[in-house]
Structures are given as structure tokens and as C-alpha cells.
Design an enzyme around this catalytic site. Structure first.
Site, PDB file in Angstrom:
ATOM      1  N   GLU A 135       1.079  -1.218   0.027  1.00  0.00           N
ATOM      2  CA  GLU A 135       0.084  -0.056   0.067  1.00  0.00           C
ATOM      3  C   GLU A 135       0.913   1.258   0.050  1.00  0.00           C
ATOM      4  O   GLU A 135       1.591   1.414   0.877  1.00  0.00           O
ATOM      5  CB  GLU A 135      -0.874   0.071   1.224  1.00  0.00           C
ATOM      6  CG  GLU A 135      -1.396  -1.373   1.335  1.00  0.00           C
ATOM      7  CD  GLU A 135      -2.809  -1.653   2.260  1.00  0.00           C
ATOM      8  OE1 GLU A 135      -3.765  -0.532   2.293  1.00  0.00           O
ATOM      9  OE2 GLU A 135      -3.094  -2.505   2.586  1.00  0.00           O
ATOM     10  N   CYS A 157      -1.970   9.371   4.008  1.00  0.00           N
ATOM     11  CA  CYS A 157      -1.938   8.891   2.379  1.00  0.00           C
ATOM     12  C   CYS A 157      -3.295   9.433   1.824  1.00  0.00           C
ATOM     13  O   CYS A 157      -3.189   9.654   0.484  1.00  0.00           O
ATOM     14  CB  CYS A 157      -1.791   7.376   2.253  1.00  0.00           C
ATOM     15  SG  CYS A 157      -2.862   6.385   3.292  1.00  0.00           S
TER      16      CYS A 157
HETATM   17  P1  NAP Z   1       8.897   4.563   3.849  1.00  0.00           P
HETATM   18  O1  NAP Z   1       9.832   5.641   3.987  1.00  0.00           O
HETATM   19  O2  NAP Z   1       8.658   3.945   2.415  1.00  0.00           O
HETATM   20  O3  NAP Z   1       9.008   3.534   4.954  1.00  0.00           O
HETATM   21  C1  NAP Z   1       8.005   2.397   4.975  1.00  0.00           C
HETATM   22  C2  NAP Z   1       8.624   1.470   5.723  1.00  0.00           C
HETATM   23  O4  NAP Z   1       9.503   0.844   4.930  1.00  0.00           O
HETATM   24  C3  NAP Z   1       9.452   1.664   6.984  1.00  0.00           C
HETATM   25  O5  NAP Z   1       9.394   0.756   7.992  1.00  0.00           O
HETATM   26  C4  NAP Z   1      10.823   1.741   6.598  1.00  0.00           C
HETATM   27  O6  NAP Z   1      11.811   1.598   7.553  1.00  0.00           O
HETATM   28  C5  NAP Z   1      10.694   0.846   5.477  1.00  0.00           C
HETATM   29  N1  NAP Z   1      11.786   0.614   4.386  1.00  0.00           N
HETATM   30  C6  NAP Z   1      12.549   1.879   4.005  1.00  0.00           C
HETATM   31  N2  NAP Z   1      13.507   1.096   3.102  1.00  0.00           N
HETATM   32  C7  NAP Z   1      13.365  -0.269   3.098  1.00  0.00           C
HETATM   33  C8  NAP Z   1      13.778  -1.046   2.404  1.00  0.00           C
HETATM   34  N3  NAP Z   1      14.953  -0.786   1.312  1.00  0.00           N
HETATM   35  N4  NAP Z   1      13.473  -2.414   2.561  1.00  0.00           N
HETATM   36  C9  NAP Z   1      12.411  -2.683   3.202  1.00  0.00           C
HETATM   37  N5  NAP Z   1      11.729  -1.769   4.042  1.00  0.00           N
HETATM   38  C10 NAP Z   1      12.160  -0.543   3.934  1.00  0.00           C
HETATM   39  O7  NAP Z   1       7.313   5.383   4.159  1.00  0.00           O
HETATM   40  P2  NAP Z   1       7.146   6.299   5.396  1.00  0.00           P
HETATM   41  O8  NAP Z   1       7.696   7.523   5.401  1.00  0.00           O
HETATM   42  O9  NAP Z   1       6.913   5.402   6.536  1.00  0.00           O
HETATM   43  O10 NAP Z   1       5.417   6.318   5.004  1.00  0.00           O
HETATM   44  C11 NAP Z   1       4.762   7.648   4.385  1.00  0.00           C
HETATM   45  C12 NAP Z   1       4.425   6.942   2.909  1.00  0.00           C
HETATM   46  O11 NAP Z   1       3.304   5.815   3.338  1.00  0.00           O
HETATM   47  C13 NAP Z   1       3.502   8.049   2.118  1.00  0.00           C
HETATM   48  O12 NAP Z   1       3.986   7.717   0.863  1.00  0.00           O
HETATM   49  C14 NAP Z   1       2.295   7.601   2.333  1.00  0.00           C
HETATM   50  O13 NAP Z   1       1.463   7.832   1.252  1.00  0.00           O
HETATM   51  C15 NAP Z   1       2.261   5.987   2.275  1.00  0.00           C
HETATM   52  N6  NAP Z   1       0.983   5.475   2.920  1.00  0.00           N
HETATM   53  C16 NAP Z   1       0.247   4.635   2.175  1.00  0.00           C
HETATM   54  C17 NAP Z   1      -0.810   4.306   2.582  1.00  0.00           C
HETATM   55  C18 NAP Z   1      -1.819   3.139   2.049  1.00  0.00           C
HETATM   56  O14 NAP Z   1      -2.747   2.862   2.665  1.00  0.00           O
HETATM   57  N7  NAP Z   1      -1.832   3.325   0.749  1.00  0.00           N
HETATM   58  C19 NAP Z   1      -1.147   4.214   4.310  1.00  0.00           C
HETATM   59  C20 NAP Z   1      -0.341   5.113   5.074  1.00  0.00           C
HETATM   60  C21 NAP Z   1       0.878   5.554   4.463  1.00  0.00           C
HETATM   61  P3  NAP Z   1      12.594   2.777   8.054  1.00  0.00           P
HETATM   62  O15 NAP Z   1      11.858   3.501   8.708  1.00  0.00           O
HETATM   63  O16 NAP Z   1      13.684   2.188   8.957  1.00  0.00           O
HETATM   64  O17 NAP Z   1      13.372   3.600   6.812  1.00  0.00           O
END
Ligand code: NAP
Length: 518
Positions: free
Chosen positions: A289, A323
């Protein structure tokens, strides 16, 4: 089998003094454990490591929420071995028993609601109302998925057998070990939803929470233990996404990955999961997501005051870090000037500050990376359009950015197409409703969308043409409710799954058909 009716958790009415007092009591409870150190939890055992990071309050850098031991590859491997071992028994447990663990956890959440609310305020910068909604949603996920697993047991009744010839059975069985990788923006709701869906379906998991909200994640694991979840079903391995996250995504024994986060990370996980590793005997399933660039379309002839209210709520709730947040307003030319005036007026009235104060409707953004990215986009917006509200930011005490409105943009502007994920609303004027739909559909995302119109013809047109996973007519585009508005987007917003919907659990299982010849 017992029948349970599903009722969503009520949001707290903070106009009531009694409830405000309870929130303050919650803050006092959290203040007592600020600065504590948290271990990993693998197979039920608390594990300390050499690396510790601190979690800080984004509204007040002086406040340390906690110190958290970080997993490295070694601990991630230990967690995998534990999860594999525990899967052999957990997968065979009675679904009713698994559901009961979720129902009990929901009760514990309710008991600790104000403490959890306060922790969300302190670790994630959520204003009271937003924190309360986050915890309520977590409770809803537990109650809903508990019921869904019981519902899914009935699938077998829908399969025909041939009299005197054969007996046919059809059932869903769990997949195996799942990597659950969660974001910080709904640090308890989304984490609880993703984790509980996986385990109630009979899987065991490696839980890698966002680095920004690891204390909240720890509290979830603590509650699940209290609810009777056996050791090793959830293995808590906080650590860097690029290290631990990457390792569990690539691991040959990982059966599925459930990820919520940015488009960039989602795509990289999808690509890595597709590669079959040495010793891997399945194709990994990915539930991803991802981001959005959600729009609200405002048609000619609507109540502009109402439209402005809905846009401002959807754009700036939790500092635009949802999001589903409205980040584009696409407005019919006949009402553009009048509506912009109202949007500006309402935006300027938003009280921003430390979310520990109830009166502050908007708090900080989550961290330095977010602060830098959003302020950079505001600077881009200054060149691409006109800043008509906000535009100021400072990170002296916390990461504060005023709610910002950018007007008169071309639909090609970067701020109209790229996900900013902060309190920034980009606005453009259109000639017709058809043009509005075209622009709304012109990004690579397809998560949520809102349409405010008094024309039935245009509303029906939107239903057919507006390509988003969650469409809201004549209301704001945020605030999906578990079981009522299953949530998830199209295109680059994800893999088309719907959290909080009737078909979500099946994504964590596989159907098995058994036919016995009589
Ligand atoms: P993110 O930076 O992509 O991080 C999400 C998760 O992925 C974190 O636990 C992060 O760990 C981990 N991660 C980062 N790099 C990785 C890798 N190479 N391999 C595996 N895991 C990795 O996103 P965020 O800043 O936490 O959240 C915001 C984003 O989420 C926005 O784009 C928002 O639109 C989206 N979102 C979407 C929904 C939906 O339902 N569609 C809901 C909520 C949020 P670290 O924190 O340690 O980097």
C-alpha cells in the site's frame, strides 16, 4: 460458532471535560516511562543489541521518548528461525482461538486508550483528535479481522460434493512467515491492522516498524502478549529499513511481504520480492500500500463554505501526513475565486503548535527528512504558483510547517503531481467538470479522491471515470472506516488490496481444494 456483531469504536468527545481529564491522565502515564530502553522481542525473549537509537518527540526535540535496541542481520535471521519454528504449530491452531486473541487485545487497547493516545501525540506528533482516531481504528481492525476469520471458515459450505461419489472440501490455509513493514503515519492503526490480519490468518511474522515510531510498535507487541499470543508469532525487530527491511524482503523463507509506505520503497520491495532466491520454493506474495496525490474536485454551483471546510479538513488533518490527504483542489472556474477566499480564511484559522495542547489542531511534521522535503516543495510551489496562505516553517524546537495553500497552478506543476506528504494544498482552476476529472486522473497514483457536486449527472460520471480506490462524494477524502470503506488505491498507490475489507485476509492465505473419492 458464536456470532458477534461488528460495531466500530466510538471516537472520544473532547468537548466533554471528563474526557479531556482522561487524556491528561494518559499523558501523565506516558511521561513516567519516557526515556526507557526497549529491547527486541524474538520468540518471546527480550534481546539487547549493540546498537541503540533514540526516538524523539517531533514537537519538542528535548524530549526523548525512548531508546530502542536495533536489530541487525543476525537478529533478523534469529527472528526468521523462530517464526519458521512457531509457524508449524500456530498454523494449526483453531481460528476461533486466534480471533479471541484479537478480541482480547481490542479490550486491552480500550482499557489503555488514553495512554496510547498520549503516546501517539508524543512520539508521532498527533493532535488529540487524530491520535484518538488512530487508536480507535486499531481497535476496529482487531474486532473486524477477528470476525472475518470466523466468516471465512464458512467458505467450505459453498463447495458442492457429489452424492455417493466424492466429498469435496475447500479451505483457506495460511501462507507461512510474513515480513510486515509498517509506516509511521498511522503508527498504531496500520501496524495493528497489517500484523493482526497476518497472524489471525495463521501466519507468523517479522515485524519491522518505521524507525520513527518504534516505541508505539513495542507497546503493540506488549499488548498482544498480554492478550495471550504465544511466543514467536510476532517477532519485533526494529531496525533500519535499508538493512533489516531489505534482509527480510530478500530472505528465501519469507513467504509474503505486507508493506505500507512510499511508492519508491514499495517498488523496490516489489522488484526484490520477484527474484527467486537460492533455496526458495515459492513465489513471494507482496501486498503493498503506497503513496497518493489525492484530489478533491469542486464543481460549479456548490455551497463554497461547505466545500472549503471539507478541503481544509482533508488537507491539513495530521499536517497533511495521511496517504488519503487532499493535496490537490481542482476547482470549477465559476466558483474559484470565492472558494479560494474561503479556503485561505479557514486555513489561516488553524492553530498550530505542540499537540500536547488540546487547542492545537495541527502539530509538527514527523522528522527532519520530512521537514526538509516539504519546505523544499514549498519553495518549488512559490515558483510554480502563488502562496496564498502559510509558506512559513521553522525547526527551532520541533518540525513546524504552517498549513500552506498554493494557488493558480498548472496541472503540470510538480506540486500538482508529486506526493509532498505534508501540510501543502495545491490548487488549480478548470473550465469544466470533464476537465477536472481528466486532471484528477493525470498523476501516476490512484488512492483517494473527493467530488463535491450538486449535479447527479456529474456524480455518476465521477463514479465511472475517476480512477481511485476510495472515492468520496460530497464529503472530504480522508477518514475511511474499517468494515465500512475498505481502503487501498489503484495504479502506483499499491497492489489493489483493500485493508479493512472482506477480502483482505484472503491475501494472507491460500485456498486448498481436497476431493475424496467415495
Ligand atoms: P517509507 O519511507 O517508504 O517507509 C515505510 C517502511 O519501509 C518503514 O518501516 C521503512 O523503514 C521501511 N523501509 C525503508 N526502506 C526499506 C527497504 N529498502 N527495504 C525494506 N523496507 C524499507 O514510508 P513512510 O515515510 O514510513 O510512510 C509514508 C508513506 O506511506 C507515504 O508515501 C504514504 O502515502 C504512504 N502510506 C500509504 C498508505 C496506504 O494505505 N496506501 C497508508 C499510509 C501511508 P525505516 O523507517 O527504517 O526507513
Amino acid at each position: 460458532m458464536a456470532i458477534y456483531s461488528y460495531k466500530t469504536e466510538e471516537l472520544t468527545n473532547f468537548k466533554c471535560e471528563e474526557n479531556r481529564k482522561k487524556y491528561l491522565e494518559g499523558i501523565n502515564i506516558v511521561k513516567k516511562y519516557l526515556g526507557r530502553t526497549y529491547p527486541l522481542i524474538i520468540d518471546g525473549k527480550e534481546i539487547e543489541t549493540k546498537k541503540i537509537v533514540k526516538s524523539i518527540n517531533p514537537a519538542n526535540f528535548n524530549e526523548i521518548v525512548g531508546y530502542i535496541h536495533q536489530a541487525s542481520i543476525d537478529e533478523a535471521e534469529k527472528a526468521m528461525q523462530a517464526a519458521l519454528e512457531r509457524f508449524s504449530t500456530w498454523r494449526l491452531t483453531d481460528p476461533q482461538m486466534r480471533a479471541d486473541v484479537l478480541f482480547k487485545a481490542a479490550s486491552i487497547f480500550r482499557r489503555r486508550k488514553f495512554e496510547l493516545n498520549a503516546l501517539l501525540t508524543i512520539e508521532a506528533g498527533k493532535p488529540w483528535v487524530e491520535a484518538d482516531a488512530d487508536v480507535a481504528e486499531a481497535i476496529d481492525f482487531l474486532e473486524y479481522y477477528g470476525r472475518q476469520i470466523l466468516e471465512l471458515q464458512k467458505i467450505d459450505d459453498k463447495i458442492l460434493s457429489r452424492d455417493k461419489m466424492e466429498r469435496n472440501e475447500y479451505r483457506y490455509i495460511p501462507l507461512g512467515v510474513g515480513a510486515i513493514i509498517t509506516p509511521w503515519n498511522f503508527p498504531i492503526a496500520i501496524l495493528t491492522g497489517m500484523s493482526s490480519a497476518a497472524i489471525v490468518s495463521g501466519n507468523t511474522i517479522l515485524l519491522k516498524p518505521s524507525s520513527n515510531t518504534q516505541v508505539i510498535a513495542y507497546k503493540f507487541v506488549e499488548i498482544m502478549k498480554e492478550a495471550g499470543l504465544p511466543d514467536g508469532v510476532i517477532n519485533y525487530i526494529p531496525g533500519k529499513g535499508s538493512e533489516v527491511g531489505d534482509y527480510i524482503v530478500n530472505h528465501p523463507k519469507t513467504r509474503f511481504i505486507s508493506f505500507t509506505g512510499s511508492k519508491e520503497v514499495g517498488i523496490s520491495i516489489y522488484e526484490k520480492a520477484a527474484k527467486v532466491q537460492k533455496g526458495q520454493i515459492w513465489l513471494k506474495r507482496v501486498i503493498a500500500e503506497m503513496g497518493g496525490k489525492d484530489a478533491m474536485i469542486i464543481d460549479d454551483g456548490v455551497d463554497v463554505d461547505f466545500a472549503a471546510e471539507e478541503i481544509v479538513k482533508a488537507a491539513f488533518g495530521f499536517s497533511g501526513q495521511k496517504c488519503s490527504a487532499c493535496s490537490r483542489a481542482i476547482i470549477h472556474k465559476n466558483i474559484y475565486d470565492e472558494l479560494m477566499e474561503k479556503i485561505i480564511e479557514k486555513t489561516e484559522k488553524i492553530d498550530m503548535g505542540d499537540p500536547l495542547e488540546y487547542n492545537n489542531q495541527m502539530g509538527p511534521v514527523i522528522d527532519k527528512a520530512a521537514f526538509d522535503k516539504i519546505s523544499e516543495y514549498i519553495n518549488i510551489g512559490k515558483k510554480e504558483g502563488k502562496i496564498v496562505a502559510g509558506g512559513q516553517f521553522d525547526d527551532i524546537r520541533g518540525y513546524f510547517i504552517r498549513p500552506t495553500v498554493i494557488a493558480d497552478l498548472s496541472f503540470k506543476a510538480r506540486v500538482m503531481n508529486e506526493e509532498i506528504f505534508g501540510p501543502v494544498l495545491s490548487c488549480c482552476k478548470v473550465e469544466s467538470f470533464d476537465e477536472a476529472i481528466k486532471i484528477a486522473n493525470s498523476t501516476e497514483y490512484g488512492l483517494t479522491g473527493g467530488v463535491i457536486s450538486s449535479s447527479r449527472i456529474n456524480l455518476e460520471k465521477a463514479k465511472k471515470e475517476f480512477h481511485v480506490g476510495n472515492m468520496y462524494l460530497n464529503r472530504k477524502c480522508t477518514g475511511a472506516i474499517v468494515g465500512y470503506q475498505p481502503f487501498g488505491g489503484f495504479n502506483m498507490s499499491g497492489t489493489d488490496s483493500k485493508a479493512g475489507g472482506p477480502d483482505y485476509l484472503v491475501l494472507h492465505m491460500q485456498g486448498q481444494s481436497i476431493s475424496e473419492n467415495f
